[in-house]
Design an enzyme around this catalytic site. Structure first.
Site, PDB file in Angstrom:
ATOM      1  N   ASP A 193       0.646  -1.370   0.039  1.00 60.57           N
ATOM      2  CA  ASP A 193       0.001   0.097   0.016  1.00 60.57           C
ATOM      3  C   ASP A 193       0.864   1.083  -0.042  1.00 60.57           C
ATOM      4  OD1 ASP A 193      -2.274  -1.784   0.211  1.00 60.57           O
ATOM      5  OD2 ASP A 193      -2.762  -0.678   2.164  1.00 60.57           O
ATOM      6  N   ASP A 194       0.286   2.327  -0.647  1.00 60.47           N
ATOM      7  CA  ASP A 194       0.611   3.538  -0.352  1.00 60.47           C
ATOM      8  C   ASP A 194       1.743   4.279  -1.075  1.00 60.47           C
ATOM      9  OD1 ASP A 194      -1.156   3.484   1.821  1.00 60.47           O
ATOM     10  OD2 ASP A 194       0.219   3.887   3.372  1.00 60.47           O
ATOM     11  N   HIS A 217      -5.891   2.838  -4.302  1.00 59.81           N
ATOM     12  CA  HIS A 217      -6.045   3.209  -3.146  1.00 59.81           C
ATOM     13  C   HIS A 217      -6.285   4.510  -2.667  1.00 59.81           C
ATOM     14  CE1 HIS A 217      -5.035   1.775   0.907  1.00 59.81           C
ATOM     15  NE2 HIS A 217      -3.852   2.614   1.032  1.00 59.81           N
ATOM     16  N   HIS A 264      -5.631   9.500  -0.536  1.00 64.01           N
ATOM     17  CA  HIS A 264      -5.278   8.973   0.987  1.00 64.01           C
ATOM     18  C   HIS A 264      -5.501   9.788   2.131  1.00 64.01           C
ATOM     19  CE1 HIS A 264      -3.492   6.119   4.030  1.00 64.01           C
ATOM     20  NE2 HIS A 264      -3.751   5.244   2.914  1.00 64.01           N
ATOM     21  N   HIS A 296       3.929  -2.040   3.071  1.00 65.44           N
ATOM     22  CA  HIS A 296       4.056  -0.858   2.729  1.00 65.44           C
ATOM     23  C   HIS A 296       5.297  -0.590   2.186  1.00 65.44           C
ATOM     24  CE1 HIS A 296       0.664  -0.837   5.683  1.00 65.44           C
ATOM     25  NE2 HIS A 296       0.321   0.331   4.868  1.00 65.44           N
TER      26      HIS A 296
END
Length: 217
Positions: free
Chosen positions: A34-35, A84, A88, A179
């Site tokens: 993620d991210d 995602h 965010h 991540h």
């Protein structure tokens, strides 16, 4: 209390049908990040290439715009791309349905600009789901992807503890959450892949594990 738990534990399936584990009888799992993309993503890609492993990267729209070359490298090396959200935002759990839809669709457009196709995979920021997310997903028609093995690599600093936490929860059909934002995760990833090899686990693409389509076309 149950509603609060359902909102912040994506595995609950309380509001939105979420894929948190594959149905498999074999020793097969998927690894997700993620991210990103971030400069660290390049190091992650190096490790994955070294062990011939394909992963899924849930990317943030603003990060894609900032690191277009790295984003392209993810896809070019055969990894899956997921949505995602565009920003965010820390307050996304309080966004209106309209604003959640906008976050998802705006990032879809950013991803499609570089891939030439729309991803069907979406992971909510922070794993938050609620009635507004439920209504938004009905509009955007994504598969919501969760996890059943959370590394806590953004919270914990001790790499050995992170690896131990993941290793203890390894099971067939599992989805691991990492991540691609810190060097410690790169080091943990390499140790994790060595561990999986000794345990005779196969890392498979997420769409194969879940038996769903990753892209619209």
């Amino acid at each position: 209390m149950i509603t609060i738990w359902g909102s912040f534990d994506i595995r609950s399936n309380y509001f939105v049908k979420t894929y948190c584990k594959g149905k498999t009888v074999g020793k097969t799992i998927a690894i997700t990040f993620d991210d990103g993309p971030t400069p660290i993503t390049k190091e992650v890609l190096n490790v994955l290439r070294k062990y011939n492993v394909k992963a899924t990267f849930f990317c943030i729209g603003t990060q894609i715009e900032e690191h277009q070359d790295i984003f392209n490298a993810i896809f070019e090396e055969g990894h899956l791309i997921g949505n995602h959200s565009y920003s965010h935002d820390k307050k996304i759990g309080f966004f209106s349905t309209k604003k959640v839809v906008s976050e998802i669709q705006k990032n879809d457009l950013v991803i499609e600009k570089y891939l030439g196709k729309k991803t069907l995979l979406f992971r909510p920021p922070f794993g938050v789901t609620n009635p507004r997310f439920e209504r938004a997903i009905k509009q955007t028609k994504h598969f919501v992807i969760g996890w059943n093995n959370r590394s806590l690599d953004t919270i914990m600093d001790d790499e050995n503890k992170i690896l131990k936490r993941i290793s203890k929860k390894i099971m067939p059909g599992g989805i691991i959450l990492l991540h691609d934002t810190s060097a410690k995760t790169v080091r943990v990833l390499e140790q994790l892949l060595l561990f999986l090899k000794t345990e005779n686990y196969t890392v498979t693409p997420l769409d194969e594990l879940l038996k769903i389509k990753a892209y619209e076309n």
